[in-house]
Design a protein around this motif. Structure first.
Motif, PDB file in Angstrom:
ATOM      1  N   GLU A 177      -9.802   0.744  -5.427  1.00 14.87           N
ATOM      2  CA  GLU A 177     -10.047   1.016  -6.848  1.00 14.87           C
ATOM      3  C   GLU A 177      -9.853  -0.232  -7.709  1.00 14.87           C
ATOM      4  O   GLU A 177     -10.228  -0.249  -8.878  1.00 14.87           O
ATOM      5  N   TYR A 178      -9.243  -1.258  -7.114  1.00 17.02           N
ATOM      6  CA  TYR A 178      -9.040  -2.508  -7.848  1.00 17.02           C
ATOM      7  C   TYR A 178     -10.135  -3.534  -7.586  1.00 17.02           C
ATOM      8  O   TYR A 178     -10.120  -4.603  -8.188  1.00 17.02           O
ATOM      9  N   TYR A 179     -11.055  -3.242  -6.656  1.00 14.08           N
ATOM     10  CA  TYR A 179     -12.094  -4.244  -6.371  1.00 14.08           C
ATOM     11  C   TYR A 179     -12.942  -4.449  -7.626  1.00 14.08           C
ATOM     12  O   TYR A 179     -13.365  -3.489  -8.276  1.00 14.08           O
ATOM     13  N   PRO A 180     -13.213  -5.706  -7.966  1.00 12.59           N
ATOM     14  CA  PRO A 180     -14.086  -5.964  -9.115  1.00 12.59           C
ATOM     15  C   PRO A 180     -15.430  -5.254  -8.920  1.00 12.59           C
ATOM     16  O   PRO A 180     -15.908  -5.101  -7.793  1.00 12.59           O
TER      17      PRO A 180
ATOM     18  N   SER B  23      -9.193  -3.120   7.145  1.00  7.71           N
ATOM     19  CA  SER B  23      -8.490  -4.388   7.365  1.00  7.71           C
ATOM     20  C   SER B  23      -8.766  -5.400   6.261  1.00  7.71           C
ATOM     21  O   SER B  23      -7.860  -6.147   5.868  1.00  7.71           O
ATOM     22  N   THR B  24      -9.997  -5.444   5.759  1.00  6.90           N
ATOM     23  CA  THR B  24     -10.259  -6.385   4.659  1.00  6.90           C
ATOM     24  C   THR B  24      -9.532  -5.925   3.399  1.00  6.90           C
ATOM     25  O   THR B  24      -9.020  -6.749   2.636  1.00  6.90           O
ATOM     26  N   GLY B  25      -9.437  -4.611   3.217  1.00  4.08           N
ATOM     27  CA  GLY B  25      -8.650  -4.092   2.092  1.00  4.08           C
ATOM     28  C   GLY B  25      -7.180  -4.439   2.242  1.00  4.08           C
ATOM     29  O   GLY B  25      -6.507  -4.837   1.273  1.00  4.08           O
ATOM     30  N   THR B  26      -6.674  -4.293   3.455  1.00  6.46           N
ATOM     31  CA  THR B  26      -5.281  -4.637   3.738  1.00  6.46           C
ATOM     32  C   THR B  26      -5.029  -6.121   3.483  1.00  6.46           C
ATOM     33  O   THR B  26      -3.986  -6.508   2.931  1.00  6.46           O
ATOM     34  N   ALA B  27      -5.988  -6.944   3.872  1.00  5.92           N
ATOM     35  CA  ALA B  27      -5.853  -8.390   3.673  1.00  5.92           C
ATOM     36  C   ALA B  27      -5.708  -8.715   2.188  1.00  5.92           C
ATOM     37  O   ALA B  27      -4.844  -9.508   1.793  1.00  5.92           O
ATOM     38  N   ALA B  28      -6.541  -8.071   1.375  1.00  7.92           N
ATOM     39  CA  ALA B  28      -6.473  -8.322  -0.068  1.00  7.92           C
ATOM     40  C   ALA B  28      -5.116  -7.884  -0.617  1.00  7.92           C
ATOM     41  O   ALA B  28      -4.443  -8.630  -1.345  1.00  7.92           O
ATOM     42  N   ALA B  29      -4.695  -6.680  -0.237  1.00 10.22           N
ATOM     43  CA  ALA B  29      -3.417  -6.160  -0.739  1.00 10.22           C
ATOM     44  C   ALA B  29      -2.255  -7.041  -0.292  1.00 10.22           C
ATOM     45  O   ALA B  29      -1.310  -7.287  -1.053  1.00 10.22           O
ATOM     46  N   ALA B  30      -2.338  -7.539   0.947  1.00  4.78           N
ATOM     47  CA  ALA B  30      -1.270  -8.389   1.471  1.00  4.78           C
ATOM     48  C   ALA B  30      -1.193  -9.702   0.703  1.00  4.78           C
ATOM     49  O   ALA B  30      -0.100 -10.235   0.469  1.00  4.78           O
TER      50      ALA B  30
ATOM     51  N   ALA C  23       0.587  -7.761  -8.998  1.00  5.24           N
ATOM     52  CA  ALA C  23      -0.037  -6.436  -8.949  1.00  5.24           C
ATOM     53  C   ALA C  23      -1.537  -6.603  -8.691  1.00  5.24           C
ATOM     54  O   ALA C  23      -2.122  -7.641  -9.015  1.00  5.24           O
ATOM     55  N   MET C  24      -2.148  -5.540  -8.114  1.00  9.08           N
ATOM     56  CA  MET C  24      -3.550  -5.646  -7.727  1.00  9.08           C
ATOM     57  C   MET C  24      -4.511  -5.598  -8.914  1.00  9.08           C
ATOM     58  O   MET C  24      -5.712  -5.821  -8.743  1.00  9.08           O
ATOM     59  N   ASP C  25      -3.991  -5.295 -10.095  1.00  8.63           N
ATOM     60  CA  ASP C  25      -4.889  -5.293 -11.255  1.00  8.63           C
ATOM     61  C   ASP C  25      -4.791  -6.599 -12.046  1.00  8.63           C
ATOM     62  O   ASP C  25      -5.297  -6.686 -13.161  1.00  8.63           O
ATOM     63  N   THR C  26      -4.156  -7.615 -11.426  1.00  4.38           N
ATOM     64  CA  THR C  26      -4.073  -8.901 -12.120  1.00  4.38           C
ATOM     65  C   THR C  26      -5.174  -9.838 -11.622  1.00  4.38           C
ATOM     66  O   THR C  26      -5.697  -9.669 -10.527  1.00  4.38           O
ATOM     67  N   LEU C  27      -5.501 -10.797 -12.461  1.00  3.80           N
ATOM     68  CA  LEU C  27      -6.596 -11.725 -12.150  1.00  3.80           C
ATOM     69  C   LEU C  27      -6.028 -13.090 -11.776  1.00  3.80           C
ATOM     70  O   LEU C  27      -4.938 -13.419 -12.209  1.00  3.80           O
TER      71      LEU C  27
END
Lengths: 157, 157
Positions: free
Chosen positions: A6-9, A67-74, A82-86
């Motif tokens: 939900e945070y992906y641009p 896994s690509t989602g996990t990579a981003a979160a990691a 936080a995942m909503d930061t730029l």
């Protein structure tokens, strides 16, 4: 709690496997569960390999996008952001390996669990299991790489 | 000339990737081209990773099913048998590896080419490339295994 996806641009949220804006796709949703990440997915009847079992391409696709989602979160976690930061982190797959250990039932709700094995520069290695009815049916490893400029997609700064 | 998949026994012809009887699936068609095997596939607009590019799960799925089909065809060839003779060979995937070398354009007709690397007992190792607009965008390797009895599917004798 929002899923990672939900945070992906918006301009990178159309992936068939994980994009929330792809109405034809799987729209997987991945969350932290302690130090692991988890996605649940219910295969549809036509996702069969043969009657009663899930086709391997779906398993590969779930492992890939989980896994690509996990990579981003990691990566956000490693920077204590936080995942909503730029600026956003978005990863593509450098390599994918899947070991199919047992047939995966089609009727079961699948649990995909990821562990971050290594973060090194722009690469994150994620190991993943797929579990059906309490049995691990597949194991995966993905080398995820921060999206290169060659994709030609402007990331919001 | 029939595609390999047209010889699959009816009870194992429902795979989403390669089953001719799965009307929702990809229904790939694979043929010999000398010592190589070839499948052509046109991704659909919703098979995107991001606008303009094909999602990795589709690439993995095409490599997977192309390779298991190649494994079956190779086994018939190694026994000097036509693919419409009994008993049939049908393979499942033991492991799949995909290296994503470049983004794969969504608009291009993809060419998937397989080479039999090794036949050893019930295992066949197939290496595969995915080419779009003349450029190899992904390489795969599949260890295909003759379908084990644990699938619980009676094969026609």
């Amino acid at each position: 709690m929002n899923a990672f996806q939900e945070y992906y641009p918006e301009n990178v949220a159309h992936c068939f496997g994980c994009g929330r804006l792809n109405s034809d796709g799987h729209q997987i949703k991945t969350f932290w569960d302690g130090d692991e990440t988890v996605t649940h997915f219910q295969p549809l009847p036509f996702h069969m390999a043969m009657p009663g079992f899930t086709y391997g391409g779906l398993i590969a696709s779930l492992i890939d996008c989980h896994s690509t989602g996990t990579a981003a979160a990691a990566m956000y976690r490693s920077e204590d952001r936080a995942m909503d930061t730029l600026p956003p982190f978005r990863f593509v797959t450098g390599s994918l390996r899947v070991d199919y250990l047992k047939p995966t039932p089609l009727a079961a709700l699948l649990e995909i669990r990821g562990t971050v094995k290594e973060i090194k520069g722009r690469k994150v290695i994620v190991t993943t299991t797929v579990t059906a009815d309490g049995v691990i049916t597949a194991r995966g490893e993905v080398v995820a790489v921060q999206m290169p400029d060659s994709f030609g997609i402007a990331m919001p700064a």
